[in-house]
Scaffold this motif. Structure first.
Motif, PDB file in Angstrom:
ATOM      1  N   GLU A  14       0.823  -1.214   0.000  1.00 18.21           N
ATOM      2  CA  GLU A  14       0.000   0.000   0.000  1.00 18.21           C
ATOM      3  C   GLU A  14       0.856   1.263   0.000  1.00 18.21           C
ATOM      4  O   GLU A  14       0.448   2.293  -0.535  1.00 18.21           O
ATOM      5  CB  GLU A  14      -0.935   0.001   1.203  1.00 18.21           C
ATOM      6  CG  GLU A  14      -2.027  -1.045   1.112  1.00 18.21           C
ATOM      7  CD  GLU A  14      -2.831  -1.185   2.388  1.00 18.21           C
ATOM      8  OE1 GLU A  14      -2.407  -0.654   3.455  1.00 18.21           O
ATOM      9  OE2 GLU A  14      -3.889  -1.836   2.332  1.00 18.21           O
ATOM     10  N   SER A  15       2.040   1.192   0.595  1.00 14.13           N
ATOM     11  CA  SER A  15       2.908   2.368   0.655  1.00 14.13           C
ATOM     12  C   SER A  15       3.356   2.799  -0.739  1.00 14.13           C
ATOM     13  O   SER A  15       3.714   3.954  -0.951  1.00 14.13           O
ATOM     14  CB  SER A  15       4.124   2.103   1.544  1.00 14.13           C
ATOM     15  OG  SER A  15       5.045   1.236   0.899  1.00 14.13           O
ATOM     16  N   LYS A  16       3.329   1.864  -1.671  1.00 14.92           N
ATOM     17  CA  LYS A  16       3.732   2.170  -3.047  1.00 14.92           C
ATOM     18  C   LYS A  16       2.593   2.753  -3.868  1.00 14.92           C
ATOM     19  O   LYS A  16       2.798   3.147  -5.003  1.00 14.92           O
ATOM     20  CB  LYS A  16       4.281   0.912  -3.707  1.00 14.92           C
ATOM     21  CG  LYS A  16       5.539   0.415  -3.009  1.00 14.92           C
ATOM     22  CD  LYS A  16       6.020  -0.896  -3.546  1.00 14.92           C
ATOM     23  CE  LYS A  16       7.272  -1.284  -2.771  1.00 14.92           C
ATOM     24  NZ  LYS A  16       7.490  -2.678  -2.673  1.00 14.92           N
ATOM     25  N   GLN A  17       1.399   2.811  -3.264  1.00 11.99           N
ATOM     26  CA  GLN A  17       0.225   3.309  -3.974  1.00 11.99           C
ATOM     27  C   GLN A  17      -0.461   4.430  -3.203  1.00 11.99           C
ATOM     28  O   GLN A  17      -1.678   4.587  -3.289  1.00 11.99           O
ATOM     29  CB  GLN A  17      -0.765   2.166  -4.212  1.00 11.99           C
ATOM     30  CG  GLN A  17      -0.175   1.039  -5.022  1.00 11.99           C
ATOM     31  CD  GLN A  17      -1.079  -0.164  -5.095  1.00 11.99           C
ATOM     32  OE1 GLN A  17      -2.012  -0.311  -4.336  1.00 11.99           O
ATOM     33  NE2 GLN A  17      -0.795  -1.046  -6.037  1.00 11.99           N
ATOM     34  N   LEU A  18       0.297   5.197  -2.462  1.00 11.86           N
ATOM     35  CA  LEU A  18      -0.272   6.304  -1.702  1.00 11.86           C
ATOM     36  C   LEU A  18      -0.795   7.376  -2.648  1.00 11.86           C
ATOM     37  O   LEU A  18      -0.248   7.563  -3.739  1.00 11.86           O
ATOM     38  CB  LEU A  18       0.787   6.895  -0.762  1.00 11.86           C
ATOM     39  CG  LEU A  18       1.253   5.982   0.366  1.00 11.86           C
ATOM     40  CD1 LEU A  18       2.448   6.600   1.088  1.00 11.86           C
ATOM     41  CD2 LEU A  18       0.126   5.714   1.344  1.00 11.86           C
ATOM     42  N   TYR A  77       5.428   0.795  11.224  1.00 11.61           N
ATOM     43  CA  TYR A  77       5.340   0.974   9.777  1.00 11.61           C
ATOM     44  C   TYR A  77       3.880   0.900   9.337  1.00 11.61           C
ATOM     45  O   TYR A  77       3.405   1.743   8.571  1.00 11.61           O
ATOM     46  CB  TYR A  77       6.166  -0.106   9.067  1.00 11.61           C
ATOM     47  CG  TYR A  77       6.253   0.075   7.573  1.00 11.61           C
ATOM     48  CD1 TYR A  77       7.346   0.710   7.002  1.00 11.61           C
ATOM     49  CD2 TYR A  77       5.256  -0.396   6.723  1.00 11.61           C
ATOM     50  CE1 TYR A  77       7.439   0.885   5.630  1.00 11.61           C
ATOM     51  CE2 TYR A  77       5.339  -0.228   5.359  1.00 11.61           C
ATOM     52  CZ  TYR A  77       6.433   0.412   4.811  1.00 11.61           C
ATOM     53  OH  TYR A  77       6.514   0.592   3.458  1.00 11.61           O
ATOM     54  N   ILE A  78       3.163  -0.099   9.826  1.00  8.23           N
ATOM     55  CA  ILE A  78       1.739  -0.270   9.503  1.00  8.23           C
ATOM     56  C   ILE A  78       0.959   0.975   9.905  1.00  8.23           C
ATOM     57  O   ILE A  78       0.143   1.492   9.131  1.00  8.23           O
ATOM     58  CB  ILE A  78       1.180  -1.528  10.203  1.00  8.23           C
ATOM     59  CG1 ILE A  78       1.806  -2.794   9.604  1.00  8.23           C
ATOM     60  CG2 ILE A  78      -0.344  -1.573  10.126  1.00  8.23           C
ATOM     61  CD1 ILE A  78       1.625  -4.043  10.455  1.00  8.23           C
ATOM     62  N   ASN A  79       1.203   1.462  11.112  1.00  2.00           N
ATOM     63  CA  ASN A  79       0.509   2.649  11.608  1.00  2.00           C
ATOM     64  C   ASN A  79       0.812   3.879  10.743  1.00  2.00           C
ATOM     65  O   ASN A  79      -0.084   4.676  10.455  1.00  2.00           O
ATOM     66  CB  ASN A  79       0.891   2.941  13.062  1.00  2.00           C
ATOM     67  CG  ASN A  79       0.443   1.858  14.007  1.00  2.00           C
ATOM     68  OD1 ASN A  79      -0.328   0.973  13.669  1.00  2.00           O
ATOM     69  ND2 ASN A  79       0.973   1.903  15.223  1.00  2.00           N
ATOM     70  N   LEU A  80       2.066   4.024  10.343  1.00  2.00           N
ATOM     71  CA  LEU A  80       2.466   5.178   9.533  1.00  2.00           C
ATOM     72  C   LEU A  80       1.786   5.128   8.158  1.00  2.00           C
ATOM     73  O   LEU A  80       1.247   6.135   7.688  1.00  2.00           O
ATOM     74  CB  LEU A  80       3.985   5.236   9.385  1.00  2.00           C
ATOM     75  CG  LEU A  80       4.557   6.389   8.566  1.00  2.00           C
ATOM     76  CD1 LEU A  80       4.067   7.742   9.065  1.00  2.00           C
ATOM     77  CD2 LEU A  80       6.076   6.337   8.575  1.00  2.00           C
ATOM     78  N   VAL A  81       1.772   3.970   7.527  1.00  5.16           N
ATOM     79  CA  VAL A  81       1.123   3.839   6.224  1.00  5.16           C
ATOM     80  C   VAL A  81      -0.374   4.117   6.356  1.00  5.16           C
ATOM     81  O   VAL A  81      -0.954   4.825   5.524  1.00  5.16           O
ATOM     82  CB  VAL A  81       1.388   2.455   5.597  1.00  5.16           C
ATOM     83  CG1 VAL A  81       0.526   2.225   4.362  1.00  5.16           C
ATOM     84  CG2 VAL A  81       2.861   2.311   5.249  1.00  5.16           C
ATOM     85  N   ALA A  82      -0.991   3.609   7.405  1.00  6.70           N
ATOM     86  CA  ALA A  82      -2.423   3.862   7.623  1.00  6.70           C
ATOM     87  C   ALA A  82      -2.699   5.350   7.773  1.00  6.70           C
ATOM     88  O   ALA A  82      -3.670   5.869   7.213  1.00  6.70           O
ATOM     89  CB  ALA A  82      -2.907   3.096   8.850  1.00  6.70           C
ATOM     90  N   SER A  83      -1.843   6.065   8.495  1.00  9.36           N
ATOM     91  CA  SER A  83      -2.053   7.499   8.668  1.00  9.36           C
ATOM     92  C   SER A  83      -1.847   8.250   7.350  1.00  9.36           C
ATOM     93  O   SER A  83      -2.524   9.230   7.080  1.00  9.36           O
ATOM     94  CB  SER A  83      -1.121   8.061   9.755  1.00  9.36           C
ATOM     95  OG  SER A  83       0.212   8.107   9.318  1.00  9.36           O
ATOM     96  N   LEU A  84      -0.927   7.759   6.521  1.00  8.65           N
ATOM     97  CA  LEU A  84      -0.696   8.393   5.221  1.00  8.65           C
ATOM     98  C   LEU A  84      -1.863   8.158   4.256  1.00  8.65           C
ATOM     99  O   LEU A  84      -2.139   8.978   3.390  1.00  8.65           O
ATOM    100  CB  LEU A  84       0.604   7.887   4.601  1.00  8.65           C
ATOM    101  CG  LEU A  84       1.880   8.290   5.327  1.00  8.65           C
ATOM    102  CD1 LEU A  84       3.073   7.543   4.749  1.00  8.65           C
ATOM    103  CD2 LEU A  84       2.090   9.785   5.269  1.00  8.65           C
ATOM    104  N   LYS A  85      -2.520   7.035   4.435  1.00  9.57           N
ATOM    105  CA  LYS A  85      -3.676   6.718   3.598  1.00  9.57           C
ATOM    106  C   LYS A  85      -4.912   7.484   4.080  1.00  9.57           C
ATOM    107  O   LYS A  85      -5.917   7.533   3.393  1.00  9.57           O
ATOM    108  CB  LYS A  85      -3.985   5.220   3.644  1.00  9.57           C
ATOM    109  CG  LYS A  85      -3.010   4.371   2.887  1.00  9.57           C
ATOM    110  CD  LYS A  85      -3.292   2.887   2.980  1.00  9.57           C
ATOM    111  CE  LYS A  85      -4.711   2.530   3.242  1.00  9.57           C
ATOM    112  NZ  LYS A  85      -4.964   1.120   3.395  1.00  9.57           N
ATOM    113  N   GLY A  86      -4.815   8.039   5.278  1.00 10.80           N
ATOM    114  CA  GLY A  86      -5.947   8.775   5.854  1.00 10.80           C
ATOM    115  C   GLY A  86      -6.863   7.890   6.675  1.00 10.80           C
ATOM    116  O   GLY A  86      -8.012   8.213   6.923  1.00 10.80           O
ATOM    117  N   GLY A  87      -6.307   6.753   7.130  1.00  7.83           N
ATOM    118  CA  GLY A  87      -7.145   5.812   7.865  1.00  7.83           C
ATOM    119  C   GLY A  87      -6.788   5.695   9.256  1.00  7.83           C
ATOM    120  O   GLY A  87      -6.103   5.609  10.026  1.00  7.83           O
TER     121      GLY A  87
END
Length: 87
Positions: A14-18, A77-87
């Motif tokens: 998911e981090s590659k599709q922000l 890492y999971i938490n950071l990606v979730a916050s970047l996705k807006g979740g």
């Protein structure tokens, strides 16, 4: 830990599709957390060249996480990606 690992691998994809590219500081956080989660502590014997500023920034970011457990790094890492996705 398999659930955590599966969730981590999903977050990596998911981090590659922000929706937008994160700033450099966030990219360094993603990089260092990923490396700590997958490779463990950084090898301090292989320091980057003095004028390789990108490699030095990555090295320093990863070095700050030395001693952090892989599962903790995965969760951060999971938490950071979730916050970047807006979740």
């Amino acid at each position: 830990m398999t659930d955590l690992k599966n969730t981590f691998e999903k977050a990596v994809a998911e981090s590659k599709q922000l929706p937008s590219k994160p700033d450099n500081e966030t990219l360094l956080s993603l990089y260092s957390l990923y490396k700590q989660a997958t490779a463990g502590d950084i090898d301090t014997q292989n320091t980057p060249a003095m004028f390789d500023f990108v490699a030095k920034a990555k090295y320093d970011a990863w070095l700050k996480l030395q001693g952090m457990a892989a599962d903790v790094a995965m969760q951060l890492y999971i938490n950071l990606v979730a916050s970047l996705k807006g979740g």
